[in-house]
Design a protein around this motif. Structure first.
Motif, PDB file in Angstrom:
ATOM      1  N   ASN A  82      45.937  52.098 -10.835  1.00 24.14           N
ATOM      2  CA  ASN A  82      45.076  52.697 -11.863  1.00 24.14           C
ATOM      3  C   ASN A  82      44.723  51.724 -12.991  1.00 24.14           C
ATOM      4  OD1 ASN A  82      44.941  55.269 -10.692  1.00 24.14           O
ATOM      5  ND2 ASN A  82      46.907  55.873 -11.588  1.00 24.14           N
ATOM      6  N   VAL A 131      49.547  59.986  -3.018  1.00 21.22           N
ATOM      7  CA  VAL A 131      49.469  61.028  -4.050  1.00 21.22           C
ATOM      8  C   VAL A 131      48.595  60.552  -5.219  1.00 21.22           C
ATOM      9  CG1 VAL A 131      50.795  62.348  -5.758  1.00 21.22           C
ATOM     10  CG2 VAL A 131      51.676  62.080  -3.430  1.00 21.22           C
ATOM     11  N   ALA A 132      48.753  59.300  -5.580  1.00 21.15           N
ATOM     12  CA  ALA A 132      48.003  58.784  -6.733  1.00 21.15           C
ATOM     13  C   ALA A 132      46.507  58.694  -6.462  1.00 21.15           C
ATOM     14  CB  ALA A 132      48.536  57.400  -7.120  1.00 21.15           C
ATOM     15  N   LEU A 133      46.134  58.319  -5.226  1.00 19.13           N
ATOM     16  CA  LEU A 133      44.753  57.938  -4.976  1.00 19.13           C
ATOM     17  C   LEU A 133      43.963  58.901  -4.106  1.00 19.13           C
ATOM     18  CD1 LEU A 133      45.295  54.115  -4.444  1.00 19.13           C
ATOM     19  CD2 LEU A 133      44.596  55.302  -6.525  1.00 19.13           C
ATOM     20  N   SER A 135      45.269  62.433  -2.976  1.00 20.07           N
ATOM     21  CA  SER A 135      46.256  63.487  -2.725  1.00 20.07           C
ATOM     22  C   SER A 135      45.672  64.599  -1.860  1.00 20.07           C
ATOM     23  CB  SER A 135      46.776  64.064  -4.041  1.00 20.07           C
ATOM     24  OG  SER A 135      45.784  64.815  -4.712  1.00 20.07           O
ATOM     25  N   HIS A 136      44.350  64.731  -1.830  1.00 23.09           N
ATOM     26  CA  HIS A 136      43.747  65.780  -1.007  1.00 23.09           C
ATOM     27  C   HIS A 136      43.969  65.538   0.486  1.00 23.09           C
ATOM     28  CE1 HIS A 136      40.785  62.567  -1.292  1.00 23.09           C
ATOM     29  NE2 HIS A 136      40.222  63.019  -0.208  1.00 23.09           N
ATOM     30  N   GLU A 137      44.392  64.349   0.848  1.00 22.71           N
ATOM     31  CA  GLU A 137      44.649  64.064   2.270  1.00 22.71           C
ATOM     32  C   GLU A 137      46.127  64.213   2.644  1.00 22.71           C
ATOM     33  OE1 GLU A 137      42.993  60.300   3.413  1.00 22.71           O
ATOM     34  OE2 GLU A 137      41.029  60.758   2.563  1.00 22.71           O
ATOM     35  N   ILE A 138      46.965  64.584   1.687  1.00 21.99           N
ATOM     36  CA  ILE A 138      48.396  64.766   1.986  1.00 21.99           C
ATOM     37  C   ILE A 138      48.558  65.905   2.999  1.00 21.99           C
ATOM     38  CG2 ILE A 138      50.627  65.599   1.051  1.00 21.99           C
ATOM     39  CD1 ILE A 138      50.201  62.926  -0.033  1.00 21.99           C
ATOM     40  N   GLY A 160      56.370  62.233  -5.244  1.00 21.06           N
ATOM     41  CA  GLY A 160      55.012  62.665  -5.559  1.00 21.06           C
ATOM     42  C   GLY A 160      54.867  63.066  -7.013  1.00 21.06           C
ATOM     43  N   ALA A 161      55.891  63.690  -7.562  1.00 19.01           N
ATOM     44  CA  ALA A 161      55.798  64.156  -8.944  1.00 19.01           C
ATOM     45  C   ALA A 161      55.794  62.986  -9.919  1.00 19.01           C
ATOM     46  CB  ALA A 161      56.947  65.118  -9.247  1.00 19.01           C
ATOM     47  N   ALA A 164      52.382  61.755  -9.836  1.00 21.57           N
ATOM     48  CA  ALA A 164      51.486  62.699 -10.513  1.00 21.57           C
ATOM     49  C   ALA A 164      51.628  62.609 -12.029  1.00 21.57           C
ATOM     50  CB  ALA A 164      51.780  64.127 -10.038  1.00 21.57           C
ATOM     51  N   ALA A 167      49.871  59.609 -13.095  1.00 21.53           N
ATOM     52  CA  ALA A 167      48.420  59.829 -13.035  1.00 21.53           C
ATOM     53  C   ALA A 167      47.948  60.329 -14.395  1.00 21.53           C
ATOM     54  CB  ALA A 167      48.071  60.837 -11.948  1.00 21.53           C
ATOM     55  N   LEU A 168      48.714  61.236 -14.975  1.00 19.71           N
ATOM     56  CA  LEU A 168      48.421  61.711 -16.337  1.00 19.71           C
ATOM     57  C   LEU A 168      48.644  60.580 -17.355  1.00 19.71           C
ATOM     58  CD1 LEU A 168      49.641  64.995 -18.024  1.00 19.71           C
ATOM     59  CD2 LEU A 168      49.994  62.809 -19.134  1.00 19.71           C
ATOM     60  N   ASN A 170      48.833  57.288 -17.126  1.00 19.13           N
ATOM     61  CA  ASN A 170      47.871  56.178 -17.048  1.00 19.13           C
ATOM     62  C   ASN A 170      46.558  56.549 -17.709  1.00 19.13           C
ATOM     63  OD1 ASN A 170      48.677  55.170 -13.579  1.00 19.13           O
ATOM     64  ND2 ASN A 170      49.828  54.866 -15.456  1.00 19.13           N
TER      65      ASN A 170
ATOM     66  N   GLN B  83      39.251  67.177  -4.950  1.00  9.37           N
ATOM     67  CA  GLN B  83      39.373  68.093  -3.811  1.00  9.37           C
ATOM     68  C   GLN B  83      40.657  68.930  -3.866  1.00  9.37           C
ATOM     69  OE1 GLN B  83      37.414  64.835  -0.920  1.00  9.37           O
ATOM     70  NE2 GLN B  83      37.946  66.715   0.120  1.00  9.37           N
ATOM     71  N   ALA B 164      43.221  64.478 -17.853  1.00 11.03           N
ATOM     72  CA  ALA B 164      44.481  63.806 -17.493  1.00 11.03           C
ATOM     73  C   ALA B 164      45.528  64.817 -17.032  1.00 11.03           C
ATOM     74  CB  ALA B 164      45.010  63.013 -18.689  1.00 11.03           C
ATOM     75  N   ARG B 171      47.300  66.770  -8.290  1.00 10.92           N
ATOM     76  CA  ARG B 171      48.199  66.053  -7.379  1.00 10.92           C
ATOM     77  C   ARG B 171      49.419  66.909  -7.013  1.00 10.92           C
ATOM     78  NH1 ARG B 171      44.918  62.995  -9.857  1.00 10.92           N
ATOM     79  NH2 ARG B 171      44.213  61.011  -8.966  1.00 10.92           N
ATOM     80  N   MET B 172      49.942  67.659  -7.980  1.00 15.83           N
ATOM     81  CA  MET B 172      51.071  68.539  -7.663  1.00 15.83           C
ATOM     82  C   MET B 172      50.633  69.661  -6.707  1.00 15.83           C
ATOM     83  SD  MET B 172      53.702  67.194  -8.885  1.00 15.83           S
ATOM     84  CE  MET B 172      54.784  68.514  -8.313  1.00 15.83           C
ATOM     85  N   ASN B 174      48.174  69.550  -4.553  1.00 17.91           N
ATOM     86  CA  ASN B 174      47.942  68.969  -3.235  1.00 17.91           C
ATOM     87  C   ASN B 174      49.260  68.568  -2.576  1.00 17.91           C
ATOM     88  OD1 ASN B 174      45.145  69.232  -2.886  1.00 17.91           O
ATOM     89  ND2 ASN B 174      44.706  67.370  -4.050  1.00 17.91           N
ATOM     90  N   LEU B 175      50.210  68.093  -3.372  1.00 19.93           N
ATOM     91  CA  LEU B 175      51.525  67.724  -2.846  1.00 19.93           C
ATOM     92  C   LEU B 175      52.242  68.952  -2.277  1.00 19.93           C
ATOM     93  CD1 LEU B 175      53.940  65.640  -2.693  1.00 19.93           C
ATOM     94  CD2 LEU B 175      54.593  66.469  -4.958  1.00 19.93           C
TER      95      LEU B 175
ATOM     96  N   ASN F 111      38.054  71.553   0.506  1.00 22.40           N
ATOM     97  CA  ASN F 111      38.916  70.641   1.258  1.00 22.40           C
ATOM     98  C   ASN F 111      39.249  71.288   2.596  1.00 22.40           C
ATOM     99  OD1 ASN F 111      40.789  68.860   2.279  1.00 22.40           O
ATOM    100  ND2 ASN F 111      42.047  68.753   0.422  1.00 22.40           N
ATOM    101  N   ARG F 113      40.851  70.416   4.963  1.00 19.93           N
ATOM    102  CA  ARG F 113      42.228  70.231   5.452  1.00 19.93           C
ATOM    103  C   ARG F 113      43.142  71.395   5.047  1.00 19.93           C
ATOM    104  NH1 ARG F 113      40.262  66.051   3.175  1.00 19.93           N
ATOM    105  NH2 ARG F 113      39.947  64.061   4.268  1.00 19.93           N
TER     106      ARG F 113
END
Lengths: 192, 192, 192, 192, 192, 192
Positions: A82, A131-133, A135-138, A160-161, A164, A167-168, A170, B83, B164, B171-172, B174-175, F111, F113
Motif C-alpha cells: 500500500n 486479504v490486503a489487495l 479480499s473479494h477472491e478469498i 487476515g485481521a 485488514a 488496510a485501515l 495505511n 466487491q 478507511a 476485508r473482514m 470477505n475474510l 461478487n 463468488r
C-alpha cells in the motif's frame, strides 16, 4: 500543535490530550523513549484514537498462533504493497526487534519472495496480501492452503485481521500524511 | 453456532455473548427488527467486536459536515469497488433510508458517475475512492479539490476515515464470508 | 563457485576471472572494502559483464546536469517499482552516501511522494518512472514538463537512460536471484 | 543532423561519428543496404552506442541453445508488450528472415498464443514475458518449467537476458522517439 | 467442414450454407478474390451471421463524418488493444487500402501515439479506445473534446459504435480462434 | 424527443419510428407494460436497432443448453464487470424473474463468488468473464474446463457469444448514457 513531520492535521500537545489518551502516549514514550507520531496524529480525534488502539491491542498484543514477529511481517508486507511510509518504517523497526534480524524488514518490504521465508511464513504472507489487495477472491481453497502449513482457522482470522487493520491504518497514515519518527529508521539495525 | 449464511466462522448465540456485546446486539435488533449478521459474525471475537463498533460509532454516528446519507454513499461506493457483498447490500439499505431514495444505492454501487450526483457529492465520492484504492497518491491537491466544493479539512478526514474503516470492514466481511441478512435486500426500496 | 547469497548461477572466483574482469572487481573491492555481488554474478558471463559496466560507466560516472545523488534516486525509485531487492538495497546505500542523507533511500523506495523532494527532483522521478513503467506513453509534453523545471533535452536523455539501464539491471538481478551484500543494508545510515 | 523520422534528438552524420562508431554503421549498411535508425539515434551518445552494441553482440550473435530466430521471437513478443514501434517493426523483419516465415512476426506481435508455436517455444516466450513484465515474481518453479521443455539454466539466462536487454532498448527507443526505417516494414514478407 | 486455420468450430461449405449467407460469401469472394474466414466461421450460426453483417453494414458502409479509412483505424487500434489477431490483420489490410498508406496499419497497431496522426484523428482514436477499454468512464467532457476537433455528436456515436461492434467481433474471433486468411498479411503493402 | 433519463441522444417518439421498429417497441410494451429505454435509445439509429435486436433474438431467445436464467446471469455478471448501469439493472430484473430468485441479481452483480452458484454455473460465469475481460487468453484448456461441467462446444459458443454481445451492448449504453427505466429496479424483488 502543527508539525508537518507528524501529520497534515493539527494535534494536541500531551497536556491538551484527554487523560486516557495522554496516559497511552506516556506509556509508549516510557517504553520506546519517544512518542510514535501515529499516537500524536490520531490524538487529533480522541474517539478514533481509542478505537484504533483498542483494535490494535486486540490483534497485535494477544496470544496467537501467529508470533509477534510474524504479525509485524504481515504489517510490513501489506503496508509496502500500500506504499505507506509510516507503517513500513515504524513496523519495520519493530519487526527487526521481534525477529532479532536486522535485515528482515527491508527484505520483506522490497520483495517478500526473496526474503528466504520458510514455506509456512510465505503462505502466511501470501494470504495476508490477498486479504490486503483482493479480499473479494478469498475462498475456501485459501484456508486449505493455510491449513496445509499448520495454520488453524483462528490463525487465518488473525492473519487476515492484521492485514485488514493495516488496510485501515495505511489509509489513515496516507490521508493524514503521517511521517515516521526519525528513530524508527535505525532501530534494530545493529550494524556490524 | 455455525451458520454459513452468517459467517465462515462459528459465532455465539445471544445467550453466550458477553453482556456488553449482547446489549449492543439487542439494541440493534430492537431498532431494526433483526440482528445484522456483522454483529453476530464479529461477536466471535468480542474484543474486535468492541473495537470495531467503537470505531464505527466514532465515525458514522457523530455530527459531521458529511451527512449520514453521504457517509453511507461513501460506504456503498467503496465497498462496491472492493466487491464486498455484505457491505454493499446492508449499507445500500441504510443509504436508501437516509437518502429517502429507493434507487440511489444500486446506482452508486454500479457506477457512481451515472448516479446524477451533485458536483459536491461527486468530489466526495472521488476522494473516498482514492483513499480506498490508491491512498499513497493522496496529496495537497486532493484536499484543494474538496475545498473548492466547500469541504473543510475536518470534512476531508471524515470522508477519508469512513473509506478507511470500510477498507477494514470489507476485508473482514470477505475474510469471514459474511452474508447480508435477507431483509437488507428490500429495505427502503418502496416499490411503486 | 556457487553461493545462493550471490546468485542462482555459478560464478568464477577472482582467480578464475579474465584479467580485465578481475581488475574491475579488485578496483571496487579496494574502494568499498568488498566486491558487490552484482560484479560476481555477472562475471559468470564476461562479455555481458563488460558491456553492462561500460553502459554503467557511460551513464553513472560522467558529468551530467543530473547529479550523482539524483541518478541514484532514479535507480532507487525505479528499482523499487520493479521490486528488485538487489538494486534497492545496494543503490540505496550509495544514495545515502551521495546525498549525505541517512533517510532518503528508504523514503524514496516506499513512496517518493512523501520524500519531501523539491519540485525539480520530483518531476525528474516522475519522468524516470514513466520511462520505467509506461515508456510507450512518453510524448513531447513530458519533455516540456522537465523543461519547466530547468532540465535540458540532454538531461532528459540522462534521466531516461538511467531508468532504462536499470530496467535491464533489475531484470537481470531478479533473473539471477542476486542478493545484496550484507554491508549495503547499513552503509550511510549513520544512526544518531 | 535532425530528422524526426530517426529520433527526437540530433545525431551525427557518418562523417561526424567517431571512427569505430562509423565503422559499425558502415558494416550494417553494407550488409542490409541501409543504416537502421537505432544506429544513428544512439550515435548521439557514442559511449552508450558502444556499450549497447557490445551487449547486443554478446547476446544476439553468440552461439546459444536458443536459435537466432528464437531470440528474435523473444524481442518481438516483449517489444510488443512494451509497445515499442521501432523494435517490433525492425526485429519483426529480422525474425521473418531468420524464421523463413513471412507471417510469424505479425502473429507473435499481436498475440503469441495464436501463433501456433510449439510448446517449447511457447514456454520460452512466456518466460521472456515474465522477465519483461514481472521479473520480481521469477522463482525456481519458472526454471523448472523451462527445464521440462529441455532448456538448460544457461538457456534460461539467454532467454531472460534478451528480454532484459530489450527492456532497455524499448525504453530508449520510446524515449528518443525512434522510428523504424521504411525498409523494415516489408523485409521478409515475400508476398505470394 | 473443419479447418483450424478458419475456426475452432466446424463451418458449412458454400454449398451447405443458406442461400442468403452463401450469396453474401460469394459477393465478398468476387470482390476480394477469397472468402475472409470470419464469413465462414460465423456461417456456423446463420442467424448470428446475418445479425453481425447487418450491424457491420449499418456502421462500416454508410455515409458518415468518419471516413472509411478512419473507421478502419478505429478497428485496428481497438482490436490491437484486445489482442485480436484476426481483426488486426484483416482490417489492417483494409486500412492500408483505404488510407493508401502501406505503413499505417502496423503503426496504429503497435502504438498509435507514434503514428503521426493529425490531432483530429488522434482524438478520435482516444475516444474509441476509451469506449473499448473503460466505457463506464465516458462523460460529457469526452464529447466536448471531440467537439473541439470538429466531431459532431453523431460522429461520436459512429466512433463509439464502431469500437463497440469490434468489442463484440474481437471476442467472437478470440472465442472461435479465427485465423486471418493468408492474403490479408500482404494486401496493400505495396513494397518499394 | 430528448430525455436525459433515456439517452444522451435524441430519439423518435413511437409515431416517428419506422413501422418495424415501432412494432417491436409496442410488442415489448404490451408484454412488460413499458418500453425499456434501450429500445427508445437505439431507435435513434433504426438500422443499428434492427441489427442489435436480430443479434439479441438469435442468442437470448433461442433454445440452448444454457437456460434463459443462466443467460441473464451471464449478462448481469459481465455487465457489472463493465460497470454498465443500464444492463445490470434491467437484466437484473429479468434474471430475478427467470430464476424466480429475488436476490440472485444483486448477489451476482456484487461478487459472483459469494452467490452460492453450483459449480457448473460458476464455471459458466468464469468463462463468460474471461471472454468479457481477456478474450485473447481463451484457449483449449478453457473449453475443457467447461466440458468437465457438461457443457458442449456449442454451449461454450452460446456462453461466449452472450458475453460478446453484451460487450457491445454495455459500451453502447455507456456511450449513449442510457438510464434504466424506473420499473426495472423493483421487478421480481417480491419483498417478504
Amino acid at each position: 500543535m502543527q508539525d508537518a513531520n507528524v501529520s497534515r492535521y493539527p494535534f494536541p500537545s500531551l497536556d491538551e490530550m484527554p487523560a486516557d489518551v495522554r496516559a497511552r502516549c506516556l506509556e509508549v514514550q516510557e517504553k520506546s523513549g519517544f512518542v510514535p507520531n501515529v499516537f500524536l496524529a490520531l490524538a487529533h480525534r480522541p474517539d478514533e484514537f481509542r478505537a484504533f488502539f483498542a483494535y490494535y491491542d486486540a490483534l497485535m498484543l494477544k496470544d496467537s498462533g501467529i508470533s509477534k514477529a510474524e504479525r509485524e511481517m504481515i504489517v510490513v508486507a501489506t503496508s509496502s504493497a500500500n506504499q505507506c511510509e509510516y507503517c513500513v518504517v515504524s513496523h519495520g523497526a519493530i519487526l527487526r526487534i521481534y525477529a532479532k534480524d536486522p535485515l528482515i524488514a527491508d527484505r520483506v518490504a522490497v520483495n517478500y519472495r526473496k526474503a528466504d521465508l520458510a514455506p509456512r511464513r510465505r503462505s502466511m504472507i501470501e494470504f495476508a496480501l490477498k486479504v490486503a489487495l483482493r479480499s473479494h477472491e478469498i475462498e475456501e481453497a485459501d484456508f486449505e492452503l493455510l491449513d496445509a502449513h499448520g495454520f488453524t482457522r483462528e490463525d487465518a482470522w488473525d492473519i487476515g485481521a492484521v492485514a485488514a487493520l493495516f488496510a485501515l491504518s495505511n489509509r489513515m497514515a496516507n490521508l493524514a500524511g503521517m511521517r515516521p519518527n526519525r528513530e524508527f529508521f535505525d532501530i534494530g539495525r545493529n550494524p556490524r
